[in-house]
Design an enzyme around this catalytic site. Sequence first.
Site, PDB file in Angstrom:
ATOM      1  N   TYR A  22      -1.841   9.161   9.718  1.00 25.77           N
ATOM      2  CA  TYR A  22      -1.752  10.218   9.129  1.00 25.77           C
ATOM      3  C   TYR A  22      -1.169  11.024  10.085  1.00 25.77           C
ATOM      4  O   TYR A  22      -0.009  12.545   9.768  1.00 25.77           O
ATOM      5  CB  TYR A  22      -2.203  11.175   8.272  1.00 25.77           C
ATOM      6  CG  TYR A  22      -2.700  10.280   6.342  1.00 25.77           C
ATOM      7  CD1 TYR A  22      -2.898   8.160   6.671  1.00 25.77           C
ATOM      8  CD2 TYR A  22      -2.493  10.342   5.404  1.00 25.77           C
ATOM      9  CE1 TYR A  22      -2.576   7.562   5.369  1.00 25.77           C
ATOM     10  CE2 TYR A  22      -2.238  10.248   3.941  1.00 25.77           C
ATOM     11  CZ  TYR A  22      -3.109   8.417   4.002  1.00 25.77           C
ATOM     12  OH  TYR A  22      -2.850   8.306   3.123  1.00 25.77           O
ATOM     13  N   LYS A  62      -9.297  -2.904  11.953  1.00 24.02           N
ATOM     14  CA  LYS A  62      -8.063  -4.318  11.582  1.00 24.02           C
ATOM     15  C   LYS A  62      -8.735  -5.125  13.507  1.00 24.02           C
ATOM     16  O   LYS A  62      -7.327  -4.898  14.335  1.00 24.02           O
ATOM     17  CB  LYS A  62      -7.128  -4.301  11.858  1.00 24.02           C
ATOM     18  CG  LYS A  62      -6.829  -4.934  10.046  1.00 24.02           C
ATOM     19  CD  LYS A  62      -6.762  -5.572   9.574  1.00 24.02           C
ATOM     20  CE  LYS A  62      -5.804  -6.356  10.328  1.00 24.02           C
ATOM     21  NZ  LYS A  62      -5.348  -8.359  10.002  1.00 24.02           N
ATOM     22  N   ASP A  71      -8.456  -6.433   5.864  1.00 26.84           N
ATOM     23  CA  ASP A  71      -8.040  -6.970   5.001  1.00 26.84           C
ATOM     24  C   ASP A  71      -9.261  -7.769   3.787  1.00 26.84           C
ATOM     25  O   ASP A  71      -8.330  -7.723   2.377  1.00 26.84           O
ATOM     26  CB  ASP A  71      -6.444  -7.920   5.524  1.00 26.84           C
ATOM     27  CG  ASP A  71      -7.677  -9.027   6.962  1.00 26.84           C
ATOM     28  OD1 ASP A  71      -8.246  -8.495   7.359  1.00 26.84           O
ATOM     29  OD2 ASP A  71      -6.359  -9.619   6.965  1.00 26.84           O
ATOM     30  N   ASP A  85      -7.606   4.826   2.318  1.00 27.52           N
ATOM     31  CA  ASP A  85      -6.912   4.932   1.572  1.00 27.52           C
ATOM     32  C   ASP A  85      -6.097   4.448  -0.039  1.00 27.52           C
ATOM     33  O   ASP A  85      -6.616   4.135  -0.735  1.00 27.52           O
ATOM     34  CB  ASP A  85      -5.022   5.399   2.056  1.00 27.52           C
ATOM     35  CG  ASP A  85      -4.477   5.939   0.778  1.00 27.52           C
ATOM     36  OD1 ASP A  85      -4.698   6.990   0.051  1.00 27.52           O
ATOM     37  OD2 ASP A  85      -3.148   6.554   0.706  1.00 27.52           O
ATOM     38  N   ASP A  93      -8.244   2.941  -3.759  1.00 26.54           N
ATOM     39  CA  ASP A  93      -7.657   2.947  -4.644  1.00 26.54           C
ATOM     40  C   ASP A  93      -8.197   1.936  -5.613  1.00 26.54           C
ATOM     41  O   ASP A  93      -8.282   1.881  -6.496  1.00 26.54           O
ATOM     42  CB  ASP A  93      -6.451   3.076  -4.584  1.00 26.54           C
ATOM     43  CG  ASP A  93      -6.010   4.289  -5.038  1.00 26.54           C
ATOM     44  OD1 ASP A  93      -6.437   5.133  -5.174  1.00 26.54           O
ATOM     45  OD2 ASP A  93      -4.587   4.138  -5.077  1.00 26.54           O
TER      46      ASP A  93
HETATM   47  C1  IPM Z   1      -5.225  10.016  -1.645  1.00 31.96           C
HETATM   48  C2  IPM Z   1      -3.506  10.527  -2.024  1.00 31.96           C
HETATM   49  C3  IPM Z   1      -3.187  11.757  -0.556  1.00 31.96           C
HETATM   50  C4  IPM Z   1      -3.295  10.873   0.268  1.00 31.96           C
HETATM   51  C5  IPM Z   1      -1.763  11.723  -0.760  1.00 31.96           C
HETATM   52  C6  IPM Z   1      -1.176  12.317  -2.425  1.00 31.96           C
HETATM   53  C7  IPM Z   1      -1.211  12.780  -0.001  1.00 31.96           C
HETATM   54  O1  IPM Z   1      -2.839   9.164  -2.190  1.00 31.96           O
HETATM   55  O2  IPM Z   1      -6.039  11.176  -1.366  1.00 31.96           O
HETATM   56  O3  IPM Z   1      -5.932   8.971  -1.551  1.00 31.96           O
HETATM   57  O4  IPM Z   1      -2.420   9.359   1.155  1.00 31.96           O
HETATM   58  O5  IPM Z   1      -4.625  10.820   1.385  1.00 31.96           O
HETATM   59 MG    MG Z   2      -4.783   7.537  -1.947  1.00 28.77          MG
END
Ligand code: IPM
Ligand code: MG
Length: 368
Positions: free
Chosen positions: A142, A192, A225, A249, A253
């Site tokens: 990032y 990884k 993975d 990230d 999710d």
């Molecule tokens: C998260 C989001 C952020 C990230 C974005 C909005 C920059 O996806 O907090 O997971 O990628 O970290």
């Molecule tokens: Mg995210």
Amino acid sequence: MTNPSLLILPGDGIGPEVMTEVRKVIDWFGQRRGLAFDVEEDLVGGASWDAHGTPLTDAAMARAQAVDAVLLGAVGGPKYDDLDFADKPERGLLRLRKEMDLFANLRPAQCFDALADFSSLKREVVAGLDIMIVRELTSGIYFGEPRGIHSEGNERVGINTQRYTESEIIRVCRAAFELARKRSGKVCSMEKANVMESGILWREVAQTLRDAEYPDIELSHMYADNGAMQLVRWPKQFDVIVTDNLFGDILSDCAAMLTGSLGMLPSASLGAPMANGRPKALYEPVHGSAPDIAGQGKANPVACILSFAMALRYSFDARDDAARLERAIDTVLADGVRTADLMQSGDGTPASTAQMGDAVIRALEASL
Ligand code: IPM
Ligand code: MG
């Protein structure tokens, strides 16, 4: 004694409306539990760009640095898609994370019993699930240099760099190990190492720290993975997962969706202790700004309310009150109060954002 201070950054999309419900909860704790906060508010993301031409002003940044904790709603929206990279709403959030040095991002994935049927996985796979992803938040790909889009001969090249120092790996692993000590003592580290040198270093440093200082922690390593696959196969094998910024990230999710609704999950981003002993901290729901339903009173405020519960626990040492708030949410769900995201078609009329907030307040009242 002065009250602890909170900076609220509602942001974009559904951020402001879910934050209105959080304000009710904050006020309730002030009035009924003697936990009063000095609350300030400012702009972030597209809202800040509209007003000031930047996704976060220096003044808002300075306020974030000065308060005891920041509570953020959400940033982003289609209106801002064509902005330059540096002006995008997300840059406001990334600047907060970077300048406050919030290196440990705690993302719990907990399945509320009343909602186990909302998961895309079978009930037995997710019922009772309670895992914690600790994502490194201020380094890795990032922020790594070099980065950018350059010309090379007659075409363009996009470049990003994954970069981790030993101390960056140590401090986030330490956060994960400390958390695990208060849970099952089990940590799985994901990278990884089969293809990335940063992954090899990550694995070595994590193991060395465990051996030197955390012999009581059961540490395992997994390629990220495979980790993604195992998360959907049998998530209950995990307790604490520690991983880098990008894998975190994605994996968070994935873990979030196991629980059925992104509208339920909070997060805490923590940095080093400040002079008053409290960690630098920003709390925000895992969900985004959901522009498609913004302003319609449809959004689920629970993730943002639970983010305030995390603030009570990690910033203000008010564990009992954090648990009280989490139990109130449990009660509300068990009573069948549902925003639209928690309903299947034909389930009747959903509760509005405000009705959900009011139900939480009633459950808090009943808890006294
Ligand atoms: C998260 C989001 C952020 C990230 C974005 C909005 C920059 O996806 O907090 O997971 O990628 O970290
Ligand atoms: Mg995210």
